[in-house]
Scaffold this motif. Structure first.
Motif, PDB file in Angstrom:
ATOM      1  N   THR A 142      -3.898 -10.518  30.495  1.00 24.91           N
ATOM      2  CA  THR A 142      -3.395  -9.629  32.106  1.00 24.91           C
ATOM      3  C   THR A 142      -4.805  -8.878  32.650  1.00 24.91           C
ATOM      4  O   THR A 142      -5.954  -9.433  33.342  1.00 24.91           O
ATOM      5  N   ASP A 143      -4.938  -7.969  31.309  1.00 24.11           N
ATOM      6  CA  ASP A 143      -5.980  -7.156  31.742  1.00 24.11           C
ATOM      7  C   ASP A 143      -7.592  -7.492  32.439  1.00 24.11           C
ATOM      8  O   ASP A 143      -8.190  -6.788  32.879  1.00 24.11           O
ATOM      9  N   LEU A 144      -7.563  -8.096  31.316  1.00 27.68           N
ATOM     10  CA  LEU A 144      -9.386  -8.885  32.003  1.00 27.68           C
ATOM     11  C   LEU A 144      -8.999  -9.521  33.285  1.00 27.68           C
ATOM     12  O   LEU A 144     -10.204  -9.527  34.335  1.00 27.68           O
ATOM     13  N   LYS A 145      -8.223 -10.759  33.300  1.00 31.61           N
ATOM     14  CA  LYS A 145      -7.611 -11.227  34.790  1.00 31.61           C
ATOM     15  C   LYS A 145      -7.470  -9.798  35.709  1.00 31.61           C
ATOM     16  O   LYS A 145      -8.741 -10.011  37.276  1.00 31.61           O
ATOM     17  N   LYS A 146      -7.088  -8.451  35.653  1.00 29.58           N
ATOM     18  CA  LYS A 146      -7.723  -7.311  37.188  1.00 29.58           C
ATOM     19  C   LYS A 146      -8.808  -7.545  36.803  1.00 29.58           C
ATOM     20  O   LYS A 146      -9.058  -6.650  38.017  1.00 29.58           O
ATOM     21  N   PHE A 147      -9.944  -7.376  36.678  1.00 33.81           N
ATOM     22  CA  PHE A 147     -10.906  -6.607  36.085  1.00 33.81           C
ATOM     23  C   PHE A 147     -11.824  -8.056  36.809  1.00 33.81           C
ATOM     24  O   PHE A 147     -12.283  -7.345  37.743  1.00 33.81           O
ATOM     25  N   PHE A 148     -11.171  -9.230  36.692  1.00 30.13           N
ATOM     26  CA  PHE A 148     -11.814  -9.499  37.486  1.00 30.13           C
ATOM     27  C   PHE A 148     -11.709  -9.964  38.833  1.00 30.13           C
ATOM     28  O   PHE A 148     -13.018  -9.869  39.556  1.00 30.13           O
ATOM     29  N   LEU A 149     -10.667  -9.942  39.626  1.00 29.64           N
ATOM     30  CA  LEU A 149     -10.066  -9.678  40.772  1.00 29.64           C
ATOM     31  C   LEU A 149     -10.527  -8.823  41.336  1.00 29.64           C
ATOM     32  O   LEU A 149     -10.801  -8.260  42.474  1.00 29.64           O
ATOM     33  N   LYS A 150     -10.783  -7.537  40.757  1.00 28.76           N
ATOM     34  CA  LYS A 150     -11.464  -5.556  40.992  1.00 28.76           C
ATOM     35  C   LYS A 150     -13.155  -6.244  42.075  1.00 28.76           C
ATOM     36  O   LYS A 150     -13.465  -5.887  42.796  1.00 28.76           O
ATOM     37  N   TRP A 151     -13.568  -7.084  41.209  1.00 30.29           N
ATOM     38  CA  TRP A 151     -15.235  -7.153  41.124  1.00 30.29           C
ATOM     39  C   TRP A 151     -15.748  -8.340  41.109  1.00 30.29           C
ATOM     40  O   TRP A 151     -17.004  -8.183  41.616  1.00 30.29           O
ATOM     41  N   TYR A 152     -15.336  -9.054  40.911  1.00 29.29           N
ATOM     42  CA  TYR A 152     -15.881 -10.603  41.318  1.00 29.29           C
ATOM     43  C   TYR A 152     -15.884 -11.937  42.657  1.00 29.29           C
ATOM     44  O   TYR A 152     -15.494 -12.840  42.645  1.00 29.29           O
ATOM     45  N   GLY A 153     -15.652 -10.467  43.971  1.00 29.10           N
ATOM     46  CA  GLY A 153     -15.531 -11.739  44.636  1.00 29.10           C
ATOM     47  C   GLY A 153     -16.459 -12.041  45.493  1.00 29.10           C
ATOM     48  O   GLY A 153     -17.955 -11.679  45.001  1.00 29.10           O
ATOM     49  N   PRO A 154     -16.715 -12.194  46.416  1.00 28.24           N
ATOM     50  CA  PRO A 154     -18.215 -13.019  47.096  1.00 28.24           C
ATOM     51  C   PRO A 154     -18.974 -11.250  47.313  1.00 28.24           C
ATOM     52  O   PRO A 154     -19.788 -11.827  47.396  1.00 28.24           O
ATOM     53  N   ASN A 155     -18.343 -10.897  48.319  1.00 27.37           N
ATOM     54  CA  ASN A 155     -18.700  -9.743  49.263  1.00 27.37           C
ATOM     55  C   ASN A 155     -19.192  -8.636  47.625  1.00 27.37           C
ATOM     56  O   ASN A 155     -19.827  -7.760  47.762  1.00 27.37           O
ATOM     57  N   ASN A 156     -18.793  -8.926  46.976  1.00 27.73           N
ATOM     58  CA  ASN A 156     -19.948  -8.214  45.559  1.00 27.73           C
ATOM     59  C   ASN A 156     -21.307  -9.256  44.312  1.00 27.73           C
ATOM     60  O   ASN A 156     -21.206  -8.643  43.647  1.00 27.73           O
ATOM     61  N   ALA A 157     -21.165 -10.149  45.157  1.00 30.25           N
ATOM     62  CA  ALA A 157     -22.021 -10.876  44.892  1.00 30.25           C
ATOM     63  C   ALA A 157     -23.552 -11.261  45.203  1.00 30.25           C
ATOM     64  O   ALA A 157     -23.091 -10.984  46.417  1.00 30.25           O
ATOM     65  N   THR A 158     -24.213 -11.690  44.785  1.00 35.31           N
ATOM     66  CA  THR A 158     -25.793 -12.212  45.797  1.00 35.31           C
ATOM     67  C   THR A 158     -25.637 -13.450  45.235  1.00 35.31           C
ATOM     68  O   THR A 158     -25.919 -13.600  44.319  1.00 35.31           O
ATOM     69  N   LEU A 159     -25.359 -14.148  46.229  1.00 30.96           N
ATOM     70  CA  LEU A 159     -26.157 -15.677  45.938  1.00 30.96           C
ATOM     71  C   LEU A 159     -27.229 -16.199  45.834  1.00 30.96           C
ATOM     72  O   LEU A 159     -28.255 -15.878  47.423  1.00 30.96           O
ATOM     73  N   THR A 160     -28.473 -16.487  44.984  1.00 28.06           N
ATOM     74  CA  THR A 160     -30.161 -16.158  46.208  1.00 28.06           C
ATOM     75  C   THR A 160     -30.658 -18.024  44.812  1.00 28.06           C
ATOM     76  O   THR A 160     -30.497 -18.420  43.451  1.00 28.06           O
ATOM     77  N   ILE A 161     -31.532 -18.302  45.692  1.00 27.44           N
ATOM     78  CA  ILE A 161     -31.292 -19.737  44.998  1.00 27.44           C
ATOM     79  C   ILE A 161     -33.389 -20.000  46.028  1.00 27.44           C
ATOM     80  O   ILE A 161     -33.515 -19.351  46.700  1.00 27.44           O
ATOM     81  N   GLY A 162     -33.726 -20.438  44.539  1.00 27.15           N
ATOM     82  CA  GLY A 162     -35.237 -20.540  45.115  1.00 27.15           C
ATOM     83  C   GLY A 162     -35.886 -21.777  44.680  1.00 27.15           C
ATOM     84  O   GLY A 162     -35.093 -22.691  43.573  1.00 27.15           O
ATOM     85  N   GLY A 163     -36.376 -23.337  44.901  1.00 29.45           N
ATOM     86  CA  GLY A 163     -36.885 -24.095  45.064  1.00 29.45           C
ATOM     87  C   GLY A 163     -37.565 -24.648  45.704  1.00 29.45           C
ATOM     88  O   GLY A 163     -37.556 -24.767  47.399  1.00 29.45           O
TER      89      GLY A 163
END
Length: 963
Positions: A228-249
């Motif tokens: 549960t601790d790990l799941k809470k950490f995921f929900l806090k930090w791994y949302g799309p608004n805290n991410a950058t998707l970079t694609i090249g090629g």
């Protein structure tokens, strides 16, 4: 801007324009393409004009906050996808260290629509490569695949961003917890000096500071954590608004955005987070700390708190660190390396998002330094000398050239470009950071460097750590003035197991359980076009053109190395090459180093088994100047007695230190048992203590005179310059003359005692190193050697091979386990191996044996064959992308007399491989009765259990001598 930098930038812009990787920044409010609903254009940065260096890109935002950065690069039929989350160990809470790194592991374990162990399999089967990394400030996941696999990669990344939690099980959690423990054992607890940065971080930062613990964290925190601790950490930090998707090629931007919107657009945003805040670190006094470790060479490390990444003073502090201890022009090199007081010394200015440190490092030569306090005093004198010396014009030119050339070299691969874009966006909210970085280093003045020295370093306290051999506490710099504290942990008992997760609601018609098919157009793979000519005294040149970046890479290979040594002078080839890296009869090593650094170039020599090599890397604009230095080094070595004495002393200390490294000991002993004590190449290239003691400067001069000859030399080269320009650039080699050199002779290999287990005691080892194998086949690009590596791929060659899935993913015994065939002109071997938990040593041997025996007897499954053909067959899309990859390809062609079309024959062999072929090869080459084993581990902990397995046991020392 100096004329030198202008020249470099102009050169860069020409090459980058060729590869659509260049520069002017123009933010446009309107899009030139039709954007999907919910996708907003932020800015477009166009290709280069003038002397600018920028990676062109277009930046978008999704309604859920996901930042998307696209970079088109049609030069190779591949794409690189990077998802960077702005979370690292610096976002963790006290008592819950290691969570970010733990998630790096967990997010490869499948998600709702991706089965267990399938993530690696899907990407490998697509011909791709993948990984993830975590540091204090961010976690990123990335893959490089053939361009027709892009949709599948976006589906995979979106599934673990939006549909991860329901797939996380207690069993996966426990297995990955063991894997992380194994990684810590391999990289920290079982490695010499492995605890250095953890201990310095504890002493540098106040308790609870996000940098006061290491990225991998404390094992007790992971042991205490719940699912549960790990799941809470995921929900806090791994949302799309805290991410950058970079694609090249090689991609279609319109189609790519449609896929991004489809797969990522419905993932709900997570909590909003403020950027981490920089708080200055102030030490009240020097904090001395120490550690007795299983090391040979004492080490001292000094660290001063400074600023934070992207602070205005970061650049001048970087320049200061360069002057103090980077390269052969530095003050530390002059004061402690050149006199032989240390085998290594350097300075750095390591920066993270909310704090940087300026550091001095010295690895002492115990033959000359008996107490680290003496070394500390001499190293601190570098500051006094700096105050008297000041900042020179060459200092600024050298550092700035190094920055610019390093950026250009980083653009040689699409992954290099994408990683830079992703990092700049994550830390600066602006992918267009290269131009800003160049500008801030261009703006550094002498006064700036002196000012930051006065402000942050002069007379300021530091953390000073001593690491000394066990049983030698008298060697530390000074008695500890700071003690590790008992951590104050929060009370987690009141926390509940409840958490809220909003499941993405997908539009009708989107079935995420269906994996996208590859695109309709398979990438057309073509080996590099090559050219051939000769220069000088018959030196054959094999070259390829690479117009993506304005760089040149050259490898001059002399077919004489360790194989030409006598048994009483092992290490002579390496020592000869080492002295060619020193002074010439014309200039000091400092003068040569200074000139190369100002050119942004490198020239280095290395002595290997079969070849001694001169390696040249340069911006193509500076090729002629770099070649002049290379020729001076090759033809006019000084062979100074002082340099020789220092290099010899360092080599002897290095040999002793290597015996503390369990992994190297195991691999070196395996090689020695395979090839026998009568063959020089059976030994480590550095030689042994006894043989290096025998080597004299006259031996080095004689080896150089007898073996450094154009008669046995060849060149492989990759450059944006054409064949005619390369002929002109290499023309100075006509100065080089020499005699014929007899080929080295191999003595007969010894008879192996199959079924024997050789045991080496490494007291207090947290892990054991295991090697299992036998002699096998010499290298053959299209024969049984090549086919045997295909056969081994599902057994031990892929991440999701039988061996790795068993020992790492199922049992949690190791951080990674592999097997492979290795061969060259003289012979070859098959080897399986891993570093495993000490308490699982005997069990790991059993699992290795079971997997090899099963594969030997029953062969591969039809599914494994299909996976191997798909994975290896499509991997060529990324086989020839960078100059280094092309150079490796040319080197194999040159060494073994191959034609470029041998890759077509390999493709036909792979495509035509049948299950019967795989089974026959496994039956022929994987007989355990022919194999020996080596175990390096703590005898007190593991010997009895290993002996109980029933193998013939032979105890040996780290040199292979019976005990």
């Amino acid at each position: 801007m100096t004329s030198k930098i202008k020249l470099l930038l102009a050169s860069a812009a020409i090459g980058l324009a060729l590869s659509a990787c260049g520069a002017t920044d123009s933010v446009t409010p309107e899009t030139q393409i039709s954007l999907p609903t919910g996708v907003t254009l932020v800015e477009t940065v166009s290709p280069a004009t003038g002397d600018q260096v920028v990676i062109p890109y277009t930046k978008y935002k999704l309604d859920n906050g996901l930042t998307v950065v696209l970079h088109e690069d049609k030069s190779d039929p591949l794409v690189h996808v990077d998802v960077t989350y702005h979370v690292g160990s610096g976002r963790e809470e006290p008592g819950r260290s290691g969570f970010a790194h733990f998630f790096e592991h967990m997010m490869f374990q499948g998600s709702e629509n991706v089965a267990d162990e399938e993530h690696f399999k899907i990407i490998s089967e697509s011909g791709g490569t993948l990984n993830g990394t975590t540091n204090a400030d961010r976690t990123n996941y990335f893959e490089t695949v053939p361009s027709n696999q892009l949709e599948k990669m976006l589906w995979l990344e979106a599934d673990r961003m939006g549909f991860f939690l329901d797939a996380v099980t207690q069993q996966k959690f426990e297995v990955q917890r063991e894997t992380v423990k194994n990684e810590r054992g391999q990289r920290v607890d079982n490695r010499p000096y492995g605890l250095l940065f953890e201990r310095v971080g504890e002493a540098m930062y106040p308790e609870g500071h996000p940098y006061s613990w290491s990225t991998i964290g404390y094992l007790e925190d992971l042991d205490r954590a719940s699912l549960t601790d790990l799941k809470k950490f995921f929900l806090k930090w791994y949302g799309p608004n805290n991410a950058t998707l970079t694609i090249g090629g090689d991609m279609d931007p319109v189609q790519t955005l449609e896929w991004v919107k489809t797969y990522f657009g419905t993932i709900p945003a997570g909590p909003e987070h403020d950027d981490p805040v920089f708080e200055p670190i102030t030490l009240d006094q020097d904090r001395y700390i120490s550690l007795e470790d299983n090391v040979q060479l004492p080490l001292i490390y000094m660290a001063w708190p400074t600023v934070h990444a992207n602070h205005p003073d970061e650049a001048p502090l970087d320049v200061l660190a360069n002057i103090l201890g980077q390269g052969q022009t530095s003050l530390l090199y002059q004061s402690v390396v050149k006199p032989g007081l240390t085998v290594q010394a350097s300075s750095g200015h390591g920066c993270r998002e909310i704090h940087c440190t300026l550091t001095l490092l010295g690895v002492a030569n115990p033959a000359k330094v008996q107490k680290l306090g003496d070394l500390e005093a001499i190293m601190r004198e570098a500051f006094t000398e700096f105050e008297a010396r000041g900042v020179m014009d060459d200092d600024l030119t050298r550092v700035k050239s190094d920055i610019v050339s390093g950026m250009i070299y980083g653009l040689e691969s699409v992954s290099g470009k994408i990683s830079q874009l992703a990092a700049y966006e994550t830390y600066r909210d602006n992918p267009n950071g290269i131009g800003d970085d160049i500008a801030r280093y261009e703006g550094v003045t002498k006064a700036d460097v002196l000012r930051v020295y006065e402000q942050y370093i002069k007379s300021k306290p530091a953390v000073v750590m001593s690491i000394v051999p066990k049983g030698k506490p008298e060697m530390i710099a000074k008695a500890d003035t700071w003690q590790r504290y008992e951590r104050t942990l929060p009370d987690f008992s009141g926390e509940t197991d409840e958490f809220n997760w909003t499941r993405p609601t997908d539009p009708e018609g989107l079935d995420r359980s269906v994996m996208p098919e590859p695109g309709p157009n398979n990438p057309q793979i073509k080996a590099p076009d090559t050219y051939e000519f000769s220069v000088g005294d018959g030196i054959e040149v094999l070259g390829a053109r690479n117009t993506e970046v304005p760089t040149t890479t050259i490898s001059l290979r002399i077919k004489a190395g360790q194989s030409h040594e006598t048994l009483d002078k092992l290490g002579l080839a390496a020592m000869t090459a080492g002295l060619l890296n020193e002074a010439t009869t014309e200039r000091t090593v400092e003068e040569l180093s200074n000139e190369l650094d100002k050119l942004g170039s490198s020239v280095s020599f290395n002595g290997g088994d079969t070849f001694s090599t001169m390696y040249i890397r340069t911006l193509s604009k500076n090729l002629d100047a770099t070649m002049a230095i290379a020729m001076e080094k090759l033809l006019k070595p000084k062979f100074d007695q002082v340099d020789f004495d220092r290099d010899k002393a360092n080599a002897l200390q290095g040999i002793k230190a290597n015996k503390k490294e369990a992994s190297g000991v195991a691999s070196n002993l395996f090689n020695k048992i395979m090839y026998g004590t009568d063959n020089p190449t059976a030994y480590a290239g550095t030689g042994t203590e006894e043989t290096v003691e025998n080597i004299t400067l006259d031996d080095v001069k004689a080896f150089y005179a007898a073996h450094y000859s154009p008669k046995i030399a060849s060149i492989v080269a990759v450059s944006d310059l054409d064949e005619a320009a390369m002929k002109k650039a290499l023309a100075p080699l006509s100065q080089w003359t020499g005699d014929d050199v007899a080929a080295a002779e191999m003595k007969p290999f010894p008879q192996l005692s199959g079924g024997t287990l050789y045991f080496v005691d490494k007291p207090d080892a947290a892990q054991s190193e295991i090697r299992i194998g036998k002699r096998a086949l010499p290298y053959d690009a299209t024969g049984e050697y090549y086919k045997s590596n295909i056969m081994n791929y599902p057994l031990g060659g892929a991440f999701n091979s039988r061996i790795n899935l068993n020992l790492r993913e199922d049992k949690g015994y190791t951080y990674g386990a592999r097997s492979f065939f290795n061969g060259d002109e003289k012979g070859g071997w098959y080897r399986a191996g891993a570093g495993v938990r000490a308490d699982a040593t005997a069990a790991s041997i059993v699992e290795f044996v079971n997997e090899i025996r099963s594969y030997h007897e029953d062969g591969a499954t039809a599914e494994e064959l299909a996976f191997t053909q798909a994975s290896l067959g499509q991997s060529d899309a990324r086989a020839y992308e960078t100059p280094r990859q092309k150079l490796g390809f040319l080197s194999r062609m040159s060494t073994y007399g191959l034609k470029a079309d041998h890759v077509d024959e390999q493709a036909k062999i792979l495509e035509g491989m049948s299950k019967a072929d795989m089974d026959k090869l496994a039956a022929t080459h994987l007989n355990l009765d022919d194999m020996i084993m080596i175990v390096v581990g703590d005898k007190a902990k593991v010997y009895d259990e290993v002996a109980a397995l029933g193998y013939t046991m032979v105890e040996i020392d780290a040199d292979g001598n019976p005990i």
